[in-house]
Structures are given as structure tokens and as C-alpha cells.
Scaffold this active site. Structure first.
Site, mmCIF file in Angstrom:
data_model
loop_
_atom_site.group_PDB
_atom_site.id
_atom_site.type_symbol
_atom_site.label_atom_id
_atom_site.label_comp_id
_atom_site.label_asym_id
_atom_site.label_seq_id
_atom_site.Cartn_x
_atom_site.Cartn_y
_atom_site.Cartn_z
ATOM 1 N N ASN A 108 127.909 29.943 45.222
ATOM 2 C CA ASN A 108 128.071 29.118 44.887
ATOM 3 C C ASN A 108 126.816 27.964 44.242
ATOM 4 O OD1 ASN A 108 130.859 29.815 44.461
ATOM 5 N ND2 ASN A 108 132.060 28.797 45.644
ATOM 6 N N ASP A 110 127.764 24.964 42.641
ATOM 7 C CA ASP A 110 127.873 24.232 41.901
ATOM 8 C C ASP A 110 127.806 22.761 42.840
ATOM 9 O OD1 ASP A 110 130.378 24.020 44.057
ATOM 10 O OD2 ASP A 110 131.677 25.863 42.503
ATOM 11 N N HIS A 125 122.839 31.917 45.610
ATOM 12 C CA HIS A 125 122.302 31.618 44.310
ATOM 13 C C HIS A 125 121.634 30.664 43.510
ATOM 14 C CE1 HIS A 125 125.200 35.493 43.770
ATOM 15 N NE2 HIS A 125 123.991 36.425 44.542
ATOM 16 N N CYS A 136 105.472 27.029 36.534
ATOM 17 C CA CYS A 136 104.749 26.405 37.598
ATOM 18 C C CYS A 136 105.643 26.385 39.128
ATOM 19 C CB CYS A 136 103.871 25.647 37.750
ATOM 20 S SG CYS A 136 105.376 23.206 37.098
ATOM 21 N N CYS A 156 107.681 21.349 30.961
ATOM 22 C CA CYS A 156 106.692 20.813 31.870
ATOM 23 C C CYS A 156 105.444 19.969 32.003
ATOM 24 C CB CYS A 156 106.453 22.053 33.149
ATOM 25 S SG CYS A 156 105.705 21.466 34.206
ATOM 26 N N CYS A 158 102.674 21.661 32.752
ATOM 27 C CA CYS A 158 101.760 22.849 32.642
ATOM 28 C C CYS A 158 102.146 23.066 31.157
ATOM 29 C CB CYS A 158 102.113 23.406 33.794
ATOM 30 S SG CYS A 158 103.312 24.284 33.716
ATOM 31 N N GLY A 195 137.240 33.557 48.752
ATOM 32 C CA GLY A 195 137.253 33.132 47.255
ATOM 33 C C GLY A 195 135.860 33.705 46.479
ATOM 34 N N GLU A 223 143.694 37.374 45.795
ATOM 35 C CA GLU A 223 144.063 39.113 45.137
ATOM 36 C C GLU A 223 143.171 39.930 46.363
ATOM 37 O OE1 GLU A 223 145.362 39.665 42.501
ATOM 38 O OE2 GLU A 223 145.722 38.389 42.171
ATOM 39 N N ALA A 239 142.249 28.807 48.258
ATOM 40 C CA ALA A 239 141.336 28.765 49.386
ATOM 41 C C ALA A 239 141.743 27.132 49.899
ATOM 42 C CB ALA A 239 140.592 28.559 49.582
HETATM 43 C C1 BJW Z 1 140.742 32.535 45.044
HETATM 44 C C2 BJW Z 1 140.843 31.469 44.473
HETATM 45 C C3 BJW Z 1 141.241 30.789 45.018
HETATM 46 C C4 BJW Z 1 140.655 32.835 42.774
HETATM 47 N N1 BJW Z 1 141.123 30.406 46.079
HETATM 48 N N2 BJW Z 1 139.888 32.563 45.652
HETATM 49 C C5 BJW Z 1 123.709 47.110 43.994
HETATM 50 C C6 BJW Z 1 124.825 47.584 43.065
HETATM 51 C C7 BJW Z 1 125.482 47.041 42.167
HETATM 52 C C8 BJW Z 1 124.258 46.352 40.861
HETATM 53 C C9 BJW Z 1 123.758 46.001 41.655
HETATM 54 C C10 BJW Z 1 123.075 45.948 42.979
HETATM 55 N N3 BJW Z 1 121.595 45.284 43.327
HETATM 56 C C11 BJW Z 1 121.611 44.311 42.453
HETATM 57 C C12 BJW Z 1 122.479 44.873 41.018
HETATM 58 C C13 BJW Z 1 122.542 44.390 40.092
HETATM 59 C C14 BJW Z 1 123.144 42.939 40.406
HETATM 60 C C15 BJW Z 1 124.766 42.362 40.368
HETATM 61 O O1 BJW Z 1 125.417 42.484 41.911
HETATM 62 N N4 BJW Z 1 125.418 43.552 39.371
HETATM 63 C C16 BJW Z 1 127.140 43.402 39.339
HETATM 64 C C17 BJW Z 1 127.342 43.014 38.685
HETATM 65 C C18 BJW Z 1 127.157 45.256 39.119
HETATM 66 N N5 BJW Z 1 122.101 41.374 41.142
HETATM 67 C C19 BJW Z 1 121.336 41.128 40.841
HETATM 68 O O2 BJW Z 1 120.901 41.219 39.498
HETATM 69 C C20 BJW Z 1 120.665 40.170 41.677
HETATM 70 N N6 BJW Z 1 119.939 39.949 42.002
HETATM 71 C C21 BJW Z 1 118.752 41.196 42.795
HETATM 72 O O3 BJW Z 1 119.754 41.888 42.818
HETATM 73 O O4 BJW Z 1 117.999 41.267 42.436
HETATM 74 C C22 BJW Z 1 117.385 42.635 43.009
HETATM 75 C C23 BJW Z 1 115.399 42.528 42.409
HETATM 76 C C24 BJW Z 1 114.494 43.602 43.010
HETATM 77 C C25 BJW Z 1 113.868 44.092 42.324
HETATM 78 C C26 BJW Z 1 113.254 42.970 41.238
HETATM 79 C C27 BJW Z 1 113.884 42.083 40.736
HETATM 80 C C28 BJW Z 1 115.247 41.981 41.283
HETATM 81 C C29 BJW Z 1 121.421 38.628 41.560
HETATM 82 C C30 BJW Z 1 122.527 38.125 41.429
HETATM 83 C C31 BJW Z 1 123.057 36.624 40.811
HETATM 84 C C32 BJW Z 1 123.921 36.511 40.620
HETATM 85 N N7 BJW Z 1 124.407 35.332 39.524
HETATM 86 C C33 BJW Z 1 125.383 34.487 38.784
HETATM 87 C C34 BJW Z 1 125.375 33.482 38.105
HETATM 88 C C35 BJW Z 1 124.915 31.987 38.771
HETATM 89 C C36 BJW Z 1 124.526 31.119 37.520
HETATM 90 C C37 BJW Z 1 125.256 30.669 36.781
HETATM 91 O O5 BJW Z 1 126.335 30.213 37.537
HETATM 92 O O6 BJW Z 1 125.549 30.916 35.847
HETATM 93 O O7 BJW Z 1 126.153 34.271 40.254
HETATM 94 S S1 BJW Z 1 126.716 35.737 38.910
HETATM 95 C C38 BJW Z 1 128.346 35.430 39.562
HETATM 96 O O8 BJW Z 1 128.753 36.307 40.110
HETATM 97 C C39 BJW Z 1 127.708 34.001 40.089
HETATM 98 C C40 BJW Z 1 128.053 34.139 41.394
HETATM 99 O O9 BJW Z 1 127.661 33.649 42.561
HETATM 100 C C41 BJW Z 1 127.980 35.635 41.355
HETATM 101 C C42 BJW Z 1 129.584 36.241 42.245
HETATM 102 O O10 BJW Z 1 130.873 35.579 41.598
HETATM 103 P P1 BJW Z 1 132.004 35.670 42.804
HETATM 104 O O11 BJW Z 1 131.637 34.528 43.254
HETATM 105 O O12 BJW Z 1 132.204 36.291 43.545
HETATM 106 O O13 BJW Z 1 133.590 34.948 41.759
HETATM 107 P P2 BJW Z 1 134.514 36.351 40.598
HETATM 108 O O14 BJW Z 1 134.537 35.108 39.559
HETATM 109 O O15 BJW Z 1 133.279 37.080 40.886
HETATM 110 O O16 BJW Z 1 135.429 36.342 42.046
HETATM 111 C C43 BJW Z 1 136.266 34.981 42.154
HETATM 112 C C44 BJW Z 1 137.515 35.226 43.304
HETATM 113 O O17 BJW Z 1 137.617 34.151 43.608
HETATM 114 C C45 BJW Z 1 138.232 36.842 42.845
HETATM 115 O O18 BJW Z 1 138.419 37.505 43.840
HETATM 116 C C46 BJW Z 1 139.627 35.603 42.698
HETATM 117 O O19 BJW Z 1 140.756 36.360 43.143
HETATM 118 C C47 BJW Z 1 139.422 34.570 43.799
HETATM 119 N N8 BJW Z 1 140.226 33.512 43.717
HETATM 120 N N9 BJW Z 1 141.880 31.742 42.522
HETATM 121 C C48 BJW Z 1 140.654 31.444 46.665
HETATM 122 N N10 BJW Z 1 142.597 29.279 44.488
HETATM 123 ZN ZN ZN Z 2 105.680 23.698 35.096
#
Ligand code: BJW
Ligand code: ZN
Length: 258
Positions: A108, A110, A125, A136, A156, A158, A195, A223, A239
Site C-alpha cells: 500500500n 496510502d 510500492h 535527479c 525540480c 535540476c 487484503g 474472497e 480485515a
Molecule cells: C479485503 C477487504 C476487506 C476487499 N478486508 N480484504 C510476473 C508475472 C506476471 C506479470 C509480472 C510478473 N512480474 C512482473 C510483472 C509485471 C507487473 C505485474 O505484476 N503485472 C500483473 C498485474 C499482471 N509488475 C510490475 O510491473 C512491477 N515491477 C516489476 O516487475 O519490475 C520488474 C522490472 C524488471 C526489469 C526492468 C524493469 C522492471 C511493479 C508493480 C507495481 C504495482 N503498482 C501498483 C500501483 C501503485 C501506485 C498507485 O497506487 O497508483 O500497486 S498496481 C496496484 O496493485 C498497487 C497495489 O499495491 C498492487 C496490488 O494490489 P492489491 O493491494 O492486491 O489490491 P487488489 O485491489 O488487487 O486486491 C484487493 C483485495 O482486497 C481483494 O482480494 C479483495 O477481495 C480484498 N478485500 N475488501 C480484507 N475489507
Molecule cells: Zn531534480
């Protein structure tokens, strides 16, 4: 109407392990902040149904439309700052006192975990609380950056543009973060996943690491997820309800001062 029986009854075969564990890791995703009033990403009505990730959460999108991306993140930062941590965030802050070795690994951005008092924290993240220069690396608190320039990224000294210090798709995670998290997951006796949909890598791979290294895996999610079949205990409840109940149940099976 609570979804869980309270007090929570832990399965008898898990009680000795949970009672004497010294190392624990919690791994959180957007679901833990749902009850604070923030949207998750992939649920119905979630962030990725409001905007397309490729339009907002990539470096390419920022370079194409810096003002649009900056204003969207400025608004998200405003919303995250305006809500409060919920009982799940506060329960996890207590886990630092319960276990001699505890690490919280969050996806997260947040800022609700640090605001609830968690200190042993790895933010995989990044965070919305800071802006950093795309060129920079200079950093400024997001509040100051938004006050200076709410509608377009501040420039910036820079000449580069300030961007939110979050990790976008295709970007590497903060230096050392994944390495430290993997080490902690591999040593954990308890690994609690809360979550997260487990869709985003490399972060989601931590669940497999912990499982393969023998941790007791507990999942809190209303879920099922791709990792549910690995869990020793699945609590299908929000949660904010499940974490305080689990915390009390674990405390009840631990001798004092362990
Ligand atoms: C409850 C609830 C309640 C509801 N109580 N629970 C391998 C395989 C496939 C793809 C890839 C791979 N390796 C890399 C990739 C590519 C990509 C990726 O993973 N893509 C997939 C989506 C297909 N990954 C990347 O690009 C990452 N970087 C990388 O791999 O770099 C390698 C590299 C190598 C060489 C050169 C360059 C790079 C970076 C990933 C960055 C993710 N960023 C985000 C956005 C952040 C900024 C923003 O907020 O805008 O991060 S995406 C978004 O998803 C955010 C989250 O942290 C992340 C995860 O989501 P999360 O937290 O799981 O949320 P949800 O909505 O998916 O799930 C919520 C859950 O809560 C649900 O299950 C509900 O049921 C539950 N819930 N209410 C408890 N009350
Ligand atoms: Zn700068």
C-alpha cells in the site's frame, strides 16, 4: 452482523505453532484500507475500473500527460490523508510488541500503516506521502509539492519533473526492499496475508516463498485468492473485524512475555 465467531477459535493443530512463534511477517494489500474508506484496485468499482492502469500508473503515461497524472495522484494523496487507520492497521501495529521479530511488508502507498504506529515496515510500492524528481531523485513531502503546484508536477531545480514516489508498472521496486522482504518471508514462522488479490509481482511471490520455507500461512480476505489453497487458515471476513479477533486469539495461546 459479524462474519466471524468471536472470540475466534483457532484450529487446535495450529495453536502450539502460533503460541510459540518468534518470527512473524504480515503482508498487506489495498483490502486492509477498504474499511478506512479507500478503494481497492481490482474489486468492483475499484481504482482500475475508474481509470486504465496504462493511462495513469506507468512512467510512459506520466511523460505523455504529466498534468493529468499529477492531478490524479494529488487527489488520491488528499483522500488518503483525509481518512484514518482502522482497527486492522492498529492491530498490526501491536504485532511489533507481540513477536520478538516482526516485519510488516505492505504494497500500500496510502501511509495508513505508519500513521497507525507501525515502524518495522517495508513499503514495496513506495508511498504517496512523498514526491521525487524523475531525473535527479530529489524528494519533497507530497503535501508541500501539491501546495506549490496542485495541477501540474512541480519543476525540480535540476529541470526534471516531480512525480509521486510510488512504483508504477514496469518499474523496479525501491532498492533493497524486495530483498529484505524475501529474507523475512523465508524466515517467518507465521506469514499473514491480508487484503491482497495476489495478482501483482514480484510482491505476490512472497507468499510462495513463505509457504515453501515452512511458515504457517494465514489469509484474511472476504474472497478467495490464487494463494488460498496454500493457507493453513483462511478467515473470509473484512480485515477490520478479522485482525483484532485473530490478534486476541493468538495472544490467548501465548505465555506472557514470549
Ligand atoms: C479485503 C477487504 C476487506 C476487499 N478486508 N480484504 C510476473 C508475472 C506476471 C506479470 C509480472 C510478473 N512480474 C512482473 C510483472 C509485471 C507487473 C505485474 O505484476 N503485472 C500483473 C498485474 C499482471 N509488475 C510490475 O510491473 C512491477 N515491477 C516489476 O516487475 O519490475 C520488474 C522490472 C524488471 C526489469 C526492468 C524493469 C522492471 C511493479 C508493480 C507495481 C504495482 N503498482 C501498483 C500501483 C501503485 C501506485 C498507485 O497506487 O497508483 O500497486 S498496481 C496496484 O496493485 C498497487 C497495489 O499495491 C498492487 C496490488 O494490489 P492489491 O493491494 O492486491 O489490491 P487488489 O485491489 O488487487 O486486491 C484487493 C483485495 O482486497 C481483494 O482480494 C479483495 O477481495 C480484498 N478485500 N475488501 C480484507 N475489507
Ligand atoms: Zn531534480
Amino acid at each position: 452482523m459479524p462474519l466471524l465467531d468471536t472470540p475466534l477459535e483457532l484450529p487446535a493443530e495450529l495453536r502450539p505453532r502460533l503460541g510459540k512463534a518468534r518470527r512473524a511477517v504480515a503482508f498487506t494489500g489495498a483490502g486492509i484500507s477498504k474499511e478506512s474508506g479507500l478503494d481497492t484496485f481490482r474489486d468492483v468499482g475499484g481504482v482500475w475500473q475508474q481509470v486504465r492502469p496504462e493511462d495513469m500508473a506507468t512512467l510512459d503515461a506520466f511523460r505523455r500527460r504529466p498534468a493529468v497524472v499529477w492531478s490524479w495522484y494529488a487527489e488520491r494523496w488528499g483522500r488518503a490523508s483525509a481518512v484514518a487507520p482502522n482497527p486492522a492497521h492498529f492491530a498490526l501495529a501491536r504485532w511489533e510488541e507481540i513477536f520478538p521479530y516482526f516485519t510488516l511488508v505492505t504494497q500500500n502507498v496510502d501511509g495508513l500503516h505508519p500513521r497507525a504506529g507501525s515502524r518495522r515496515l517495508i513499503e514495496l510500492h513506495g508511498t504517496l506521502a512523498w514526491a521525487r524528481c524523475d531525473f535527479c531523485g530529489f524528494r519533497l513531502p507530497m503535501g508541500e509539492a501539491v501546495a506549490k503546484s496542485p495541477d501540474r508536477p512541480p519543476v525540480c531545480d535540476c529541470g526534471g519533473l516531480l512525480r509521486p514516489a510510488v512504483v508504477w508498472f514496469g518499474e523496479t521496486l525501491p532498492p533493497g526492499a524486495m530483498e529484505r522482504a524475501t529474507e523475512e518471508a523465508s524466515l517467518a514462522e507465521i506469514f499473514l496475508s491480508i487484503g491482497t488479490s495476489g495478482n501483482v509481482y514480484p510482491a505476490a511471490g512472497l507468499i510462495d516463498v513463505a509457504h515453501q520455507c515452512g511458515a504457517c500461512l494465514i489469509e484474511i480476505n472476504p474472497e478467495p485468492t490464487p494463494f488460498s489453497r496454500l493457507a493453513h487458515l483462511s478467515l473470509r471476513a473484512p480485515a477490520g473485524e478479522a485482525l483484532p479477533a485473530l490478534t486476541e486469539a493468538i495472544l490467548a495461546c501465548r505465555p506472557p512475555n514470549t
